[in-house]
Design a protein around this motif. Structure first.
Motif, PDB file in Angstrom:
ATOM      1  N   ALA A 172       0.840  -1.205   0.000  1.00  0.00           N
ATOM      2  CA  ALA A 172       0.000   0.000   0.000  1.00  0.00           C
ATOM      3  C   ALA A 172       0.873   1.253   0.000  1.00  0.00           C
ATOM      4  CB  ALA A 172      -0.949  -0.001   1.194  1.00  0.00           C
ATOM      5  N   ASP A 192       2.502   1.672  -3.351  1.00  0.00           N
ATOM      6  CA  ASP A 192       1.582   2.285  -4.306  1.00  0.00           C
ATOM      7  C   ASP A 192       1.522   3.801  -4.121  1.00  0.00           C
ATOM      8  OD1 ASP A 192       1.024  -0.186  -5.426  1.00  0.00           O
ATOM      9  OD2 ASP A 192      -0.868  -0.451  -4.336  1.00  0.00           O
ATOM     10  N   LYS A 193       1.542   4.268  -2.876  1.00  0.00           N
ATOM     11  CA  LYS A 193       1.564   5.712  -2.616  1.00  0.00           C
ATOM     12  C   LYS A 193       2.837   6.340  -3.181  1.00  0.00           C
ATOM     13  CE  LYS A 193      -1.143   5.879   1.641  1.00  0.00           C
ATOM     14  NZ  LYS A 193      -1.107   6.217   3.065  1.00  0.00           N
TER      15      LYS A 193
END
Length: 159
Positions: free
Chosen positions: A135, A138-139
């Motif tokens: 996650a 992805d940021k």
């Protein structure tokens, strides 16, 4: 995941704020403290030896002048340490800080960013953490894409 952000004195905070702001923007937990290598050596030893037991995964250490803080932390901690050389009031154009952090002996690495480059330290810490967290990765990919788009838009504006 948590990043520890330490600095030698409150005068380093304006520079280190860029790392704080970036990590908050990425929703990464942070712990901020003042730890002076020269004026609070007992605190330095305690912080360095125990940061990993408090859930810290990466340490960003900013220091000016002789800038011993990042190297001393790295000598005592099992965590990755990112050093931010800070151009302080008593600095020799920042070179003393850069070289104090950059020229570490074998076995005691400190990742070193540019003079006053705390934002890059925050980005590097996020990338280190993102290697184990998809996650966050992805940021970081979205952040990098945003950098690319700014350049593309900037190029359009000059044509």
């Amino acid at each position: 995941m948590k990043v520890g952000i330490i600095m030698g004195s409150t005068s380093d905070l304006p520079v280190m704020q860029e790392a704080i702001d970036f990590l908050k923007e990425m929703d990464i937990d942070i712990e901020v403290d003042i730890v002076s290598a020269h004026r609070t050596p007992d605190k330095l030893f305690d912080y360095s030896k125990n940061a990993h037991t408090r859930g810290i995964n990466v340490i960003i250490a900013g220091a000016g002048g002789a800038a011993h803080l990042p190297g001393m932390v790295a000598s005592l901690s099992p965590l990755p340490v990112i050093g931010v050389p800070v151009k302080s009031r008593n600095s020799i154009d920042g070179w003393d800080s850069v070289l104090s952090i950059l020229q570490m002996p074998g076995g005691v690495p400190v990742a070193t960013v540019a003079l006053d480059g705390a934002k890059n330290a925050g980005i590097l810490a996020a990338q280190i953490l993102g290697a184990r967290d998809t996650a966050l990765q992805d940021k970081m990919l979205a952040y990098k894409e945003g950098l690319k788009q700014k350049i593309i838009e900037g190029a359009k504006s000059i044509k």
